[in-house]
Enzyme design. Sequence first.
Site, PDB file in Angstrom:
ATOM      1  N   LYS A   4     -12.450 -10.142  12.461  1.00  0.00           N
ATOM      2  CA  LYS A   4     -11.685  -8.887  12.075  1.00  0.00           C
ATOM      3  C   LYS A   4     -12.522  -7.311  12.752  1.00  0.00           C
ATOM      4  O   LYS A   4     -12.838  -7.319  11.211  1.00  0.00           O
ATOM      5  CB  LYS A   4     -10.386  -9.287  11.127  1.00  0.00           C
ATOM      6  CG  LYS A   4      -9.288  -8.964  11.667  1.00  0.00           C
ATOM      7  CD  LYS A   4      -8.230  -9.172  10.436  1.00  0.00           C
ATOM      8  CE  LYS A   4      -6.795  -8.633  10.664  1.00  0.00           C
ATOM      9  NZ  LYS A   4      -5.813  -8.636   9.437  1.00  0.00           N
TER      10      LYS A   4
HETATM   11  O1  G3P Z   1      -3.466  -8.170   8.170  1.00  0.00           O
HETATM   12  C1  G3P Z   1      -2.114  -6.842   7.837  1.00  0.00           C
HETATM   13  C2  G3P Z   1      -1.402  -6.489   7.364  1.00  0.00           C
HETATM   14  O2  G3P Z   1      -0.617  -7.449   7.821  1.00  0.00           O
HETATM   15  C3  G3P Z   1      -0.689  -5.736   5.860  1.00  0.00           C
HETATM   16  O3  G3P Z   1       0.399  -6.446   6.190  1.00  0.00           O
HETATM   17  O4  G3P Z   1       2.516  -6.237   4.485  1.00  0.00           O
HETATM   18  O5  G3P Z   1       0.097  -5.116   3.535  1.00  0.00           O
HETATM   19  O6  G3P Z   1       1.216  -3.891   5.946  1.00  0.00           O
HETATM   20  P1  G3P Z   1       1.160  -5.042   5.130  1.00  0.00           P
END
Ligand code: G3P
Length: 218
Positions: free
Chosen positions: A87
């Site tokens: 990633k």
């Molecule tokens: O893995 C990245 C992403 O899904 C993060 O989500 O909820 O922290 O914006 P969030």
Amino acid sequence: MKFFIDTANLSEIKEAHALGILDGVTTNPSLMAKEGVKGKDSVFRHYKAICDIVDGDVSAEVIATDFAGIVREGEELAEIDSKIVIKVPMIKDGIKAIKYFSDRGKKTNCTLVFSAGQALLAAKAGATYVSPFLGRLDDVSTDGLVLIEQLVNIYQNYAFDTQVLAASIRHSMHIVRCAELGADVATCPLAPILALLNHPLTDSGLAKFLSDAKKMSE
Ligand code: G3P
């Protein structure tokens, strides 16, 4: 649409895997830190433990932000298990590294994508997945689902192999809308996945069937 779980929590990953619907896992440094994993050996062991639970791809994020560092780190991560997807953040050196990995047959996930232009670059570089963060766009009063729709259309127009991996999903309707729009993958925390199970008419209908079934055994 493939279902990935967006967590580094082993018991949540096991629970989703046990449902029989899990296609992979995505992690990020915030999710790994949340599990209290510290030090390279422990971090690598944790990624290996995740790979041992699931059958599909497991995204592990590099911390480096320069080309040489991303390549070095990405190659080390890829050594952990054949399920590891490297990633890489959407930055200039990240795009160069994605091209480098893609030329060598290594899978990548371009993360922190917030615009169609960024996603176009990631696809041109040969990313396996691109991760548009729809919830974080919603957080700043921009419709994240519009971006999902744009990416699906752009990739279809040119038959890019890059898969749209909808990320930063906050609730079950995000998942349903992503499926309607043709996202290849939705990566979600466990709660919105389990929330897909719920409907009050299912609950009341089942209660009625069970009470009527008792009459047959009386
Ligand atoms: O893995 C990245 C992403 O899904 C993060 O989500 O909820 O922290 O914006 P969030």
